[in-house]
Design a protein around this motif. Sequence first.
Motif, PDB file in Angstrom:
ATOM      1  N   SER A 182       0.823  -1.199   0.000  1.00 43.02           N
ATOM      2  CA  SER A 182       0.000   0.000   0.000  1.00 43.02           C
ATOM      3  C   SER A 182       0.863   1.257   0.000  1.00 43.02           C
ATOM      4  CB  SER A 182      -0.940   0.006   1.208  1.00 43.02           C
ATOM      5  OG  SER A 182      -1.700   1.182   1.229  1.00 43.02           O
ATOM      6  N   LEU A 183       1.886   1.289   0.830  1.00 47.09           N
ATOM      7  CA  LEU A 183       2.786   2.441   0.883  1.00 47.09           C
ATOM      8  C   LEU A 183       3.485   2.635  -0.455  1.00 47.09           C
ATOM      9  CD1 LEU A 183       4.139   4.728   2.429  1.00 47.09           C
ATOM     10  CD2 LEU A 183       5.827   3.057   3.242  1.00 47.09           C
ATOM     11  N   SER A 184       3.914   1.545  -1.067  1.00 47.40           N
ATOM     12  CA  SER A 184       4.569   1.616  -2.366  1.00 47.40           C
ATOM     13  C   SER A 184       3.630   2.187  -3.419  1.00 47.40           C
ATOM     14  CB  SER A 184       5.051   0.224  -2.783  1.00 47.40           C
ATOM     15  OG  SER A 184       5.653   0.266  -4.049  1.00 47.40           O
ATOM     16  N   CYS A 185       2.370   1.786  -3.380  1.00 44.78           N
ATOM     17  CA  CYS A 185       1.381   2.326  -4.306  1.00 44.78           C
ATOM     18  C   CYS A 185       1.203   3.824  -4.076  1.00 44.78           C
ATOM     19  CB  CYS A 185       0.056   1.584  -4.160  1.00 44.78           C
ATOM     20  SG  CYS A 185      -1.200   2.107  -5.342  1.00 44.78           S
ATOM     21  N   GLN A 186       1.117   4.228  -2.822  1.00 48.37           N
ATOM     22  CA  GLN A 186       0.972   5.652  -2.501  1.00 48.37           C
ATOM     23  C   GLN A 186       2.149   6.450  -3.038  1.00 48.37           C
ATOM     24  OE1 GLN A 186       0.128   6.311   1.713  1.00 48.37           O
ATOM     25  NE2 GLN A 186      -0.922   4.332   1.752  1.00 48.37           N
ATOM     26  N   GLU A 187       3.354   5.937  -2.829  1.00 51.43           N
ATOM     27  CA  GLU A 187       4.548   6.635  -3.312  1.00 51.43           C
ATOM     28  C   GLU A 187       4.544   6.726  -4.839  1.00 51.43           C
ATOM     29  OE1 GLU A 187       7.559   4.195  -1.539  1.00 51.43           O
ATOM     30  OE2 GLU A 187       7.549   5.343   0.336  1.00 51.43           O
ATOM     31  N   THR A 188       4.057   5.695  -5.487  1.00 51.64           N
ATOM     32  CA  THR A 188       4.020   5.674  -6.946  1.00 51.64           C
ATOM     33  C   THR A 188       3.042   6.704  -7.500  1.00 51.64           C
ATOM     34  OG1 THR A 188       4.612   3.329  -7.013  1.00 51.64           O
ATOM     35  CG2 THR A 188       3.519   4.230  -8.958  1.00 51.64           C
ATOM     36  N   ILE A 189       1.853   6.778  -6.934  1.00 52.42           N
ATOM     37  CA  ILE A 189       0.865   7.713  -7.485  1.00 52.42           C
ATOM     38  C   ILE A 189       1.062   9.135  -6.968  1.00 52.42           C
ATOM     39  CG2 ILE A 189      -0.805   5.871  -7.877  1.00 52.42           C
ATOM     40  CD1 ILE A 189      -2.415   6.973  -5.511  1.00 52.42           C
ATOM     41  N   GLU A 190       1.794   9.307  -5.885  1.00 52.92           N
ATOM     42  CA  GLU A 190       1.999  10.650  -5.336  1.00 52.92           C
ATOM     43  C   GLU A 190       2.680  11.563  -6.349  1.00 52.92           C
ATOM     44  OE1 GLU A 190       3.839  12.950  -1.453  1.00 52.92           O
ATOM     45  OE2 GLU A 190       4.350  10.852  -1.776  1.00 52.92           O
ATOM     46  N   ARG A 191       3.657  11.042  -7.072  1.00 51.99           N
ATOM     47  CA  ARG A 191       4.376  11.857  -8.060  1.00 51.99           C
ATOM     48  C   ARG A 191       3.412  12.412  -9.108  1.00 51.99           C
ATOM     49  NH1 ARG A 191       8.190   7.652  -6.924  1.00 51.99           N
ATOM     50  NH2 ARG A 191       7.093   6.274  -8.351  1.00 51.99           N
ATOM     51  N   ASP A 192       2.541  11.537  -9.616  1.00 48.15           N
ATOM     52  CA  ASP A 192       1.593  11.974 -10.638  1.00 48.15           C
ATOM     53  C   ASP A 192       0.551  12.927 -10.074  1.00 48.15           C
ATOM     54  OD1 ASP A 192       2.813  10.551 -12.742  1.00 48.15           O
ATOM     55  OD2 ASP A 192       1.791   8.718 -12.134  1.00 48.15           O
ATOM     56  N   MET A 193       0.116  12.665  -8.846  1.00 49.29           N
ATOM     57  CA  MET A 193      -0.848  13.563  -8.226  1.00 49.29           C
ATOM     58  C   MET A 193      -0.229  14.944  -7.993  1.00 49.29           C
ATOM     59  SD  MET A 193      -2.816  10.966  -5.629  1.00 49.29           S
ATOM     60  CE  MET A 193      -4.097  12.127  -5.158  1.00 49.29           C
ATOM     61  N   GLN A 194       1.023  14.974  -7.585  1.00 53.51           N
ATOM     62  CA  GLN A 194       1.716  16.260  -7.392  1.00 53.51           C
ATOM     63  C   GLN A 194       1.855  16.980  -8.725  1.00 53.51           C
ATOM     64  OE1 GLN A 194       2.612  17.777  -4.364  1.00 53.51           O
ATOM     65  NE2 GLN A 194       2.747  19.464  -5.813  1.00 53.51           N
ATOM     66  N   ASP A 195       2.114  16.237  -9.799  1.00 55.45           N
ATOM     67  CA  ASP A 195       2.195  16.852 -11.128  1.00 55.45           C
ATOM     68  C   ASP A 195       0.850  17.479 -11.515  1.00 55.45           C
ATOM     69  OD1 ASP A 195       4.839  16.150 -11.427  1.00 55.45           O
ATOM     70  OD2 ASP A 195       4.435  14.418 -12.725  1.00 55.45           O
ATOM     71  N   ILE A 196      -0.252  16.816 -11.185  1.00 59.68           N
ATOM     72  CA  ILE A 196      -1.584  17.367 -11.467  1.00 59.68           C
ATOM     73  C   ILE A 196      -1.777  18.673 -10.702  1.00 59.68           C
ATOM     74  CG2 ILE A 196      -4.060  17.016 -11.121  1.00 59.68           C
ATOM     75  CD1 ILE A 196      -3.535  13.998 -11.667  1.00 59.68           C
ATOM     76  N   VAL A 197      -1.417  18.667  -9.421  1.00 58.00           N
ATOM     77  CA  VAL A 197      -1.548  19.883  -8.607  1.00 58.00           C
ATOM     78  C   VAL A 197      -0.676  20.999  -9.180  1.00 58.00           C
ATOM     79  CG1 VAL A 197      -1.154  20.907  -6.325  1.00 58.00           C
ATOM     80  CG2 VAL A 197      -2.188  18.633  -6.505  1.00 58.00           C
TER      81      VAL A 197
ATOM     82  N   TRP B  74      -5.406  27.511 -10.897  1.00 55.69           N
ATOM     83  CA  TRP B  74      -6.200  26.886  -9.836  1.00 55.69           C
ATOM     84  C   TRP B  74      -5.413  26.911  -8.541  1.00 55.69           C
ATOM     85  CZ3 TRP B  74     -11.089  25.804 -11.047  1.00 55.69           C
ATOM     86  CH2 TRP B  74     -11.417  25.575 -12.379  1.00 55.69           C
ATOM     87  N   GLY B  75      -6.096  27.063  -7.421  1.00 55.18           N
ATOM     88  CA  GLY B  75      -5.449  27.047  -6.114  1.00 55.18           C
ATOM     89  C   GLY B  75      -5.163  25.624  -5.653  1.00 55.18           C
ATOM     90  N   THR B  76      -4.129  25.479  -4.875  1.00 54.06           N
ATOM     91  CA  THR B  76      -3.726  24.153  -4.394  1.00 54.06           C
ATOM     92  C   THR B  76      -4.841  23.464  -3.618  1.00 54.06           C
ATOM     93  OG1 THR B  76      -1.402  24.811  -4.306  1.00 54.06           O
ATOM     94  CG2 THR B  76      -2.036  22.906  -2.977  1.00 54.06           C
ATOM     95  N   VAL B  77      -5.453  24.173  -2.679  1.00 50.42           N
ATOM     96  CA  VAL B  77      -6.488  23.552  -1.852  1.00 50.42           C
ATOM     97  C   VAL B  77      -7.704  23.179  -2.692  1.00 50.42           C
ATOM     98  CG1 VAL B  77      -8.070  23.916   0.082  1.00 50.42           C
ATOM     99  CG2 VAL B  77      -5.692  24.635   0.278  1.00 50.42           C
ATOM    100  N   GLU B  78      -8.088  24.060  -3.630  1.00 48.44           N
ATOM    101  CA  GLU B  78      -9.258  23.719  -4.439  1.00 48.44           C
ATOM    102  C   GLU B  78      -8.978  22.523  -5.343  1.00 48.44           C
ATOM    103  OE1 GLU B  78     -10.736  26.752  -7.198  1.00 48.44           O
ATOM    104  OE2 GLU B  78      -8.700  27.508  -7.405  1.00 48.44           O
ATOM    105  N   VAL B  79      -7.748  22.378  -5.816  1.00 51.41           N
ATOM    106  CA  VAL B  79      -7.389  21.210  -6.627  1.00 51.41           C
ATOM    107  C   VAL B  79      -7.436  19.945  -5.767  1.00 51.41           C
ATOM    108  CG1 VAL B  79      -5.552  20.092  -7.956  1.00 51.41           C
ATOM    109  CG2 VAL B  79      -6.001  22.536  -8.253  1.00 51.41           C
ATOM    110  N   MET B  80      -6.881  20.022  -4.570  1.00 59.29           N
ATOM    111  CA  MET B  80      -6.906  18.859  -3.674  1.00 59.29           C
ATOM    112  C   MET B  80      -8.331  18.502  -3.278  1.00 59.29           C
ATOM    113  SD  MET B  80      -3.624  19.511  -1.249  1.00 59.29           S
ATOM    114  CE  MET B  80      -1.980  19.476  -1.900  1.00 59.29           C
ATOM    115  N   ASP B  81      -9.155  19.516  -3.020  1.00 57.81           N
ATOM    116  CA  ASP B  81     -10.567  19.245  -2.718  1.00 57.81           C
ATOM    117  C   ASP B  81     -11.252  18.554  -3.901  1.00 57.81           C
ATOM    118  OD1 ASP B  81     -10.324  20.386  -0.210  1.00 57.81           O
ATOM    119  OD2 ASP B  81     -11.279  22.295  -0.774  1.00 57.81           O
ATOM    120  N   ALA B  82     -10.967  19.050  -5.091  1.00 56.45           N
ATOM    121  CA  ALA B  82     -11.558  18.444  -6.296  1.00 56.45           C
ATOM    122  C   ALA B  82     -11.075  17.006  -6.468  1.00 56.45           C
ATOM    123  CB  ALA B  82     -11.207  19.274  -7.527  1.00 56.45           C
ATOM    124  N   MET B  83      -9.799  16.764  -6.223  1.00 55.68           N
ATOM    125  CA  MET B  83      -9.253  15.410  -6.346  1.00 55.68           C
ATOM    126  C   MET B  83      -9.932  14.472  -5.347  1.00 55.68           C
ATOM    127  SD  MET B  83      -5.235  16.376  -6.899  1.00 55.68           S
ATOM    128  CE  MET B  83      -4.578  14.775  -7.354  1.00 55.68           C
TER     129      MET B  83
END
Length: 86
Positions: free
Chosen positions: A16-31, A39-48
């Motif tokens: 699970s941790l490995s999966c989180q680390e893997t998708i975190e990079r892409d999620m950060q790229d989206i933000v 777009w604001g950081t918080v509104e993007v995270m809320d939308a995600m």
Amino acid sequence: MTMPAPKYEVSHPDRSLSCQETIERDMQDIVDTANMRGWGTVEVMDAMEEVLRNLRHAYAEDPDPAEEPILDARLFLHKHPTDEVR
């Protein structure tokens, strides 16, 4: 987006941790991309979070039949190991 295959078996405690680390990079790229577009950081995270909630509800109602047999088979084989090599 490049998504590497899992490093661990389904039952491994670090999967699970490995999966989180893997998708975190892409999620950060989206933000980051959304921030550059205004777009604001918080509104993007809320939308995600909302999109993920909606995806989870949709998946609970109608799981992807193409995905489930593979995961189910891995879980079954983990719980019922076999010495037979195919």
